[in-house]
Design a protein around this motif. Structure first.
Motif, mmCIF file in Angstrom:
data_model
loop_
_atom_site.group_PDB
_atom_site.id
_atom_site.type_symbol
_atom_site.label_atom_id
_atom_site.label_comp_id
_atom_site.label_asym_id
_atom_site.label_seq_id
_atom_site.Cartn_x
_atom_site.Cartn_y
_atom_site.Cartn_z
ATOM 1 N N GLU A 202 0.830 -1.209 0.000
ATOM 2 C CA GLU A 202 0.000 0.000 0.000
ATOM 3 C C GLU A 202 0.865 1.260 0.000
ATOM 4 O O GLU A 202 0.588 2.210 -0.739
ATOM 5 N N VAL A 203 1.918 1.265 0.806
ATOM 6 C CA VAL A 203 2.806 2.431 0.865
ATOM 7 C C VAL A 203 3.507 2.627 -0.472
ATOM 8 O O VAL A 203 3.647 3.757 -0.953
ATOM 9 N N SER A 204 3.913 1.530 -1.097
ATOM 10 C CA SER A 204 4.553 1.622 -2.407
ATOM 11 C C SER A 204 3.602 2.220 -3.437
ATOM 12 O O SER A 204 3.995 3.079 -4.247
ATOM 13 N N GLU A 205 2.337 1.796 -3.412
ATOM 14 C CA GLU A 205 1.340 2.355 -4.330
ATOM 15 C C GLU A 205 1.110 3.831 -4.048
ATOM 16 O O GLU A 205 1.002 4.645 -4.974
ATOM 17 N N GLU A 206 1.048 4.202 -2.766
ATOM 18 C CA GLU A 206 0.878 5.617 -2.403
ATOM 19 C C GLU A 206 2.070 6.441 -2.869
ATOM 20 O O GLU A 206 1.911 7.558 -3.368
ATOM 21 N N TYR A 207 3.254 5.882 -2.744
ATOM 22 C CA TYR A 207 4.453 6.592 -3.202
ATOM 23 C C TYR A 207 4.403 6.783 -4.714
ATOM 24 O O TYR A 207 4.775 7.847 -5.228
ATOM 25 N N GLY A 208 3.924 5.786 -5.419
ATOM 26 C CA GLY A 208 3.767 5.914 -6.866
ATOM 27 C C GLY A 208 2.815 7.035 -7.227
ATOM 28 O O GLY A 208 3.093 7.818 -8.148
ATOM 29 N N ARG A 209 1.685 7.118 -6.502
ATOM 30 C CA ARG A 209 0.725 8.207 -6.756
ATOM 31 C C ARG A 209 1.355 9.564 -6.439
ATOM 32 O O ARG A 209 1.171 10.528 -7.170
ATOM 33 N N PHE A 210 2.102 9.633 -5.368
ATOM 34 C CA PHE A 210 2.792 10.866 -5.002
ATOM 35 C C PHE A 210 3.788 11.252 -6.085
ATOM 36 O O PHE A 210 3.830 12.406 -6.534
ATOM 37 N N PHE A 211 4.575 10.293 -6.522
ATOM 38 C CA PHE A 211 5.603 10.545 -7.538
ATOM 39 C C PHE A 211 4.990 11.072 -8.827
ATOM 40 O O PHE A 211 5.495 12.005 -9.449
ATOM 41 N N GLU A 212 3.854 10.458 -9.239
ATOM 42 C CA GLU A 212 3.159 10.908 -10.441
ATOM 43 C C GLU A 212 2.621 12.315 -10.272
ATOM 44 O O GLU A 212 2.601 13.111 -11.212
#
Length: 91
Positions: free
Chosen positions: A78-88
């Motif tokens: 979940e944190v990895s997915e959130e980081y991906g959304r943040f990065f985008e």
């Protein structure tokens, strides 16, 4: 300083303690085995009970670790997915 000033601090500490892990995985204490055979024989029932309790407790400990590991993997995904959304969002 009056006691009323300490109430917010006490409430904060309580909230932090309650919001921690619901069940920490605590390893069981290793059973004691006397060095002398005479002591082993004299306390055989007590020692047997300690070892049986340890075996049951260590199995529960292993289950707890497995559950925590599974929970941590889910959280990491979940944190990895959130980081991906943040990065985008920031690019």
């Amino acid at each position: 300083m009056s006691c009323a000033c300490n109430i917010p601090l006490a409430l904060l500490i309580t909230v932090l303690m309650v919001s921690g892990p619901a069940h920490a995985c605590i390893p069981p204490e290793r059973p004691f085995l006397p060095a002398s055979r005479e002591d082993m024989r004299a306390y055989a029932d007590l020692i047997r009970g300690d070892f049986e309790a340890y075996i049951a407790d260590v199995q529960e400990y292993f289950r707890c670790i497995d559950e925590e590991r599974a929970r941590a993997f889910i959280e990491a995904r979940e944190v990895s997915e959130e980081y991906g959304r943040f990065f985008e969002a920031v690019e």
